[in-house]
Scaffold this motif. Sequence first.
Motif, PDB file in Angstrom:
ATOM      1  N   TRP A  55      64.673  12.762  35.227  1.00  0.00           N
ATOM      2  CA  TRP A  55      63.214  12.832  35.123  1.00  0.00           C
ATOM      3  C   TRP A  55      62.853  13.502  33.808  1.00  0.00           C
ATOM      4  CZ3 TRP A  55      59.772  10.310  37.967  1.00  0.00           C
ATOM      5  CH2 TRP A  55      60.213   9.762  39.174  1.00  0.00           C
ATOM      6  N   VAL A  56      61.951  12.867  33.068  1.00  0.00           N
ATOM      7  CA  VAL A  56      61.691  13.252  31.689  1.00  0.00           C
ATOM      8  C   VAL A  56      60.213  13.560  31.485  1.00  0.00           C
ATOM      9  CG1 VAL A  56      61.650  12.357  29.322  1.00  0.00           C
ATOM     10  CG2 VAL A  56      63.621  11.908  30.799  1.00  0.00           C
ATOM     11  N   ALA A  64      60.894  19.234  25.230  1.00  0.00           N
ATOM     12  CA  ALA A  64      61.110  17.977  25.934  1.00  0.00           C
ATOM     13  C   ALA A  64      62.045  18.245  27.114  1.00  0.00           C
ATOM     14  CB  ALA A  64      61.727  16.945  25.001  1.00  0.00           C
ATOM     15  N   ILE A  65      61.620  17.890  28.319  1.00  0.00           N
ATOM     16  CA  ILE A  65      62.364  18.205  29.528  1.00  0.00           C
ATOM     17  C   ILE A  65      63.152  16.989  29.997  1.00  0.00           C
ATOM     18  CG2 ILE A  65      62.217  19.033  31.900  1.00  0.00           C
ATOM     19  CD1 ILE A  65      61.246  21.053  29.792  1.00  0.00           C
ATOM     20  N   ILE A  66      64.455  17.177  30.204  1.00  0.00           N
ATOM     21  CA  ILE A  66      65.292  16.194  30.888  1.00  0.00           C
ATOM     22  C   ILE A  66      65.855  16.891  32.119  1.00  0.00           C
ATOM     23  CG2 ILE A  66      67.301  14.682  30.771  1.00  0.00           C
ATOM     24  CD1 ILE A  66      66.914  14.514  27.763  1.00  0.00           C
ATOM     25  N   ALA A  67      65.283  16.595  33.280  1.00  0.00           N
ATOM     26  CA  ALA A  67      65.691  17.228  34.541  1.00  0.00           C
ATOM     27  C   ALA A  67      66.540  16.219  35.310  1.00  0.00           C
ATOM     28  CB  ALA A  67      64.468  17.642  35.345  1.00  0.00           C
ATOM     29  N   THR A  68      67.812  16.513  35.465  1.00  0.00           N
ATOM     30  CA  THR A  68      68.737  15.575  36.086  1.00  0.00           C
ATOM     31  C   THR A  68      68.956  15.924  37.551  1.00  0.00           C
ATOM     32  OG1 THR A  68      69.875  15.335  33.958  1.00  0.00           O
ATOM     33  CG2 THR A  68      71.008  14.509  35.916  1.00  0.00           C
ATOM     34  N   PRO A  69      68.569  15.045  38.476  1.00  0.00           N
ATOM     35  CA  PRO A  69      68.793  15.313  39.898  1.00  0.00           C
ATOM     36  C   PRO A  69      70.257  15.084  40.272  1.00  0.00           C
ATOM     37  CG  PRO A  69      67.753  13.181  39.622  1.00  0.00           C
ATOM     38  CD  PRO A  69      67.842  13.787  38.253  1.00  0.00           C
ATOM     39  N   PHE A  70      70.674  15.705  41.377  1.00  0.00           N
ATOM     40  CA  PHE A  70      72.023  15.470  41.889  1.00  0.00           C
ATOM     41  C   PHE A  70      72.042  15.784  43.382  1.00  0.00           C
ATOM     42  CE2 PHE A  70      71.915  19.894  40.506  1.00  0.00           C
ATOM     43  CZ  PHE A  70      72.489  20.581  41.564  1.00  0.00           C
ATOM     44  N   THR A 110      67.393  17.325  44.166  1.00  0.00           N
ATOM     45  CA  THR A 110      67.230  15.874  44.217  1.00  0.00           C
ATOM     46  C   THR A 110      65.899  15.423  43.633  1.00  0.00           C
ATOM     47  OG1 THR A 110      66.396  16.061  46.474  1.00  0.00           O
ATOM     48  CG2 THR A 110      68.758  15.591  46.200  1.00  0.00           C
ATOM     49  N   ALA A 111      64.930  16.326  43.535  1.00  0.00           N
ATOM     50  CA  ALA A 111      63.624  15.972  42.968  1.00  0.00           C
ATOM     51  C   ALA A 111      63.106  17.138  42.125  1.00  0.00           C
ATOM     52  CB  ALA A 111      62.627  15.633  44.070  1.00  0.00           C
ATOM     53  N   PRO A 112      63.777  17.460  41.017  1.00  0.00           N
ATOM     54  CA  PRO A 112      63.393  18.640  40.223  1.00  0.00           C
ATOM     55  C   PRO A 112      61.995  18.540  39.639  1.00  0.00           C
ATOM     56  CG  PRO A 112      64.962  17.279  39.025  1.00  0.00           C
ATOM     57  CD  PRO A 112      64.901  16.732  40.419  1.00  0.00           C
ATOM     58  N   GLN A 113      61.523  17.316  39.397  1.00  0.00           N
ATOM     59  CA  GLN A 113      60.175  17.133  38.843  1.00  0.00           C
ATOM     60  C   GLN A 113      59.097  17.542  39.837  1.00  0.00           C
ATOM     61  OE1 GLN A 113      61.909  14.845  40.261  1.00  0.00           O
ATOM     62  NE2 GLN A 113      60.579  13.353  41.265  1.00  0.00           N
ATOM     63  N   VAL A 114      59.477  17.698  41.103  1.00  0.00           N
ATOM     64  CA  VAL A 114      58.560  18.159  42.149  1.00  0.00           C
ATOM     65  C   VAL A 114      58.811  19.631  42.465  1.00  0.00           C
ATOM     66  CG1 VAL A 114      57.821  17.868  44.544  1.00  0.00           C
ATOM     67  CG2 VAL A 114      58.370  15.862  43.151  1.00  0.00           C
ATOM     68  N   THR A 115      60.052  19.982  42.755  1.00  0.00           N
ATOM     69  CA  THR A 115      60.360  21.338  43.219  1.00  0.00           C
ATOM     70  C   THR A 115      60.220  22.386  42.110  1.00  0.00           C
ATOM     71  OG1 THR A 115      62.696  20.753  42.895  1.00  0.00           O
ATOM     72  CG2 THR A 115      61.832  20.661  45.139  1.00  0.00           C
ATOM     73  N   TYR A 116      60.402  21.993  40.863  1.00  0.00           N
ATOM     74  CA  TYR A 116      60.276  22.924  39.738  1.00  0.00           C
ATOM     75  C   TYR A 116      59.135  22.514  38.811  1.00  0.00           C
ATOM     76  CZ  TYR A 116      64.940  24.557  41.124  1.00  0.00           C
ATOM     77  OH  TYR A 116      66.008  25.062  41.819  1.00  0.00           O
ATOM     78  N   ARG A 117      58.161  21.824  39.346  1.00  0.00           N
ATOM     79  CA  ARG A 117      57.131  21.205  38.527  1.00  0.00           C
ATOM     80  C   ARG A 117      56.415  22.195  37.618  1.00  0.00           C
ATOM     81  NH1 ARG A 117      51.560  18.453  40.825  1.00  0.00           N
ATOM     82  NH2 ARG A 117      50.504  18.335  38.826  1.00  0.00           N
ATOM     83  N   ARG A 118      55.915  23.285  38.166  1.00  0.00           N
ATOM     84  CA  ARG A 118      55.121  24.209  37.353  1.00  0.00           C
ATOM     85  C   ARG A 118      55.938  24.804  36.211  1.00  0.00           C
ATOM     86  NH1 ARG A 118      50.777  28.308  37.376  1.00  0.00           N
ATOM     87  NH2 ARG A 118      51.600  30.012  36.120  1.00  0.00           N
ATOM     88  N   LEU A 119      57.146  25.255  36.512  1.00  0.00           N
ATOM     89  CA  LEU A 119      57.995  25.858  35.487  1.00  0.00           C
ATOM     90  C   LEU A 119      58.293  24.865  34.364  1.00  0.00           C
ATOM     91  CD1 LEU A 119      59.904  28.065  34.410  1.00  0.00           C
ATOM     92  CD2 LEU A 119      61.663  27.157  35.929  1.00  0.00           C
ATOM     93  N   LEU A 120      58.674  23.665  34.726  1.00  0.00           N
ATOM     94  CA  LEU A 120      59.051  22.672  33.720  1.00  0.00           C
ATOM     95  C   LEU A 120      57.851  22.196  32.908  1.00  0.00           C
ATOM     96  CD1 LEU A 120      61.674  20.600  35.759  1.00  0.00           C
ATOM     97  CD2 LEU A 120      62.054  22.507  34.176  1.00  0.00           C
ATOM     98  N   GLU A 121      56.713  22.062  33.554  1.00  0.00           N
ATOM     99  CA  GLU A 121      55.522  21.630  32.820  1.00  0.00           C
ATOM    100  C   GLU A 121      55.033  22.721  31.870  1.00  0.00           C
ATOM    101  OE1 GLU A 121      52.592  20.038  35.465  1.00  0.00           O
ATOM    102  OE2 GLU A 121      53.827  18.292  35.975  1.00  0.00           O
ATOM    103  N   ARG A 122      55.231  23.970  32.228  1.00  0.00           N
ATOM    104  CA  ARG A 122      54.870  25.060  31.308  1.00  0.00           C
ATOM    105  C   ARG A 122      55.751  25.006  30.055  1.00  0.00           C
ATOM    106  NH1 ARG A 122      53.281  30.553  30.948  1.00  0.00           N
ATOM    107  NH2 ARG A 122      52.927  30.811  28.718  1.00  0.00           N
ATOM    108  N   LEU A 123      57.041  24.748  30.239  1.00  0.00           N
ATOM    109  CA  LEU A 123      57.934  24.624  29.088  1.00  0.00           C
ATOM    110  C   LEU A 123      57.537  23.433  28.213  1.00  0.00           C
ATOM    111  CD1 LEU A 123      61.379  25.310  30.805  1.00  0.00           C
ATOM    112  CD2 LEU A 123      60.092  26.876  29.355  1.00  0.00           C
ATOM    113  N   ALA A 124      57.199  22.316  28.862  1.00  0.00           N
ATOM    114  CA  ALA A 124      56.792  21.134  28.111  1.00  0.00           C
ATOM    115  C   ALA A 124      55.506  21.383  27.335  1.00  0.00           C
ATOM    116  CB  ALA A 124      56.624  19.940  29.050  1.00  0.00           C
ATOM    117  N   LEU A 125      54.600  22.143  27.931  1.00  0.00           N
ATOM    118  CA  LEU A 125      53.342  22.452  27.273  1.00  0.00           C
ATOM    119  C   LEU A 125      53.566  23.259  26.002  1.00  0.00           C
ATOM    120  CD1 LEU A 125      50.300  21.973  27.825  1.00  0.00           C
ATOM    121  CD2 LEU A 125      50.231  24.251  28.851  1.00  0.00           C
ATOM    122  N   GLN A 126      54.676  23.986  25.948  1.00  0.00           N
ATOM    123  CA  GLN A 126      55.014  24.769  24.757  1.00  0.00           C
ATOM    124  C   GLN A 126      55.897  23.988  23.793  1.00  0.00           C
ATOM    125  OE1 GLN A 126      53.782  27.858  24.004  1.00  0.00           O
ATOM    126  NE2 GLN A 126      52.478  27.555  25.796  1.00  0.00           N
ATOM    127  N   GLY A 127      56.071  22.690  24.036  1.00  0.00           N
ATOM    128  CA  GLY A 127      56.763  21.847  23.071  1.00  0.00           C
ATOM    129  C   GLY A 127      58.193  21.476  23.404  1.00  0.00           C
TER     130      GLY A 127
END
Length: 266
Positions: A15-16, A55-61, A36-53
């Motif tokens: 998920w990118v 690029a997020i590659i979150a790999t589920p497993f 299995t769904a990092p774009q959901v379970t870690y959404r706020r944290l990852l979107e905050r990092l993306a907002l600061q520039g």
Amino acid sequence: MKEQGMDWQEVSGSWVLVPSRPVAIVHFLGGAFVATAPQVTYRRLLERLALQGYAIIATPFVNTFDHTAIAQAVLRNFDRTLEKLYDTSLRKRYLPIYGIGHSMGCKLHLLIGSLFQVERAGNILISFNNFSARDAVPLVEQFSSAFSQLSPTFSVEFTPSPMETNHLVAQKYQIRRNLLVKFSNDTIDQTTALTDLLQTRFPGMVVAQTLTGNHLTPLGPDAKLQAGEIFTPFDAISQWIRQEVYRELHHLEETLLRWLNPLAPL
């Protein structure tokens, strides 16, 4: 919370989230039961990092006992995703790559950095734990006991085991710059032992911080609790809950961003 036009996309098994002007790439790996769904379970944290520039590659497993195989699979998916992004949004320009892991995701980043040739500007390891299978999975004890009656030599353990993991990291881990984060109310954290190990391997290159929170602090979709047209006591309680719930997560976000780039405005 995202910048306009920046949305999650599934690319080659990851998920990118790519900002318009990325300054670096983050490879994110979550915890065992929420990965299995990092774009959901870690959404706020990852979107905050993306907002600061970033690029997020979150790999589920999906968790199995073979952690080496999982590490190899998530690295392969990451490489495929990165190659696809280089052909599209990133346009082959060089960007530093950081690994960020939570809980089991830390172990996977440690294995990747020990077993495979990768280029990383640094790793952030949050709430590391390295339990044996018996301690990590309650049913394993019963499962192992049942089969040991049939075969006294039978046992169930993660690959690599906790001891083997520590030995691998001590001898082969390649990522010199590391931030280790533990939380004050985390009873399953094993960051202290890992800190000692990494500081011995890379003196002066390892930063360890203890923040207020617990093992689940990094989790949390960005719930939006908004007041209605008439502000009621319920609205006040809702806003207070949101403020308290995200206070610790906000502190974590600030800590990660400050380590990634101490000079950047937050």
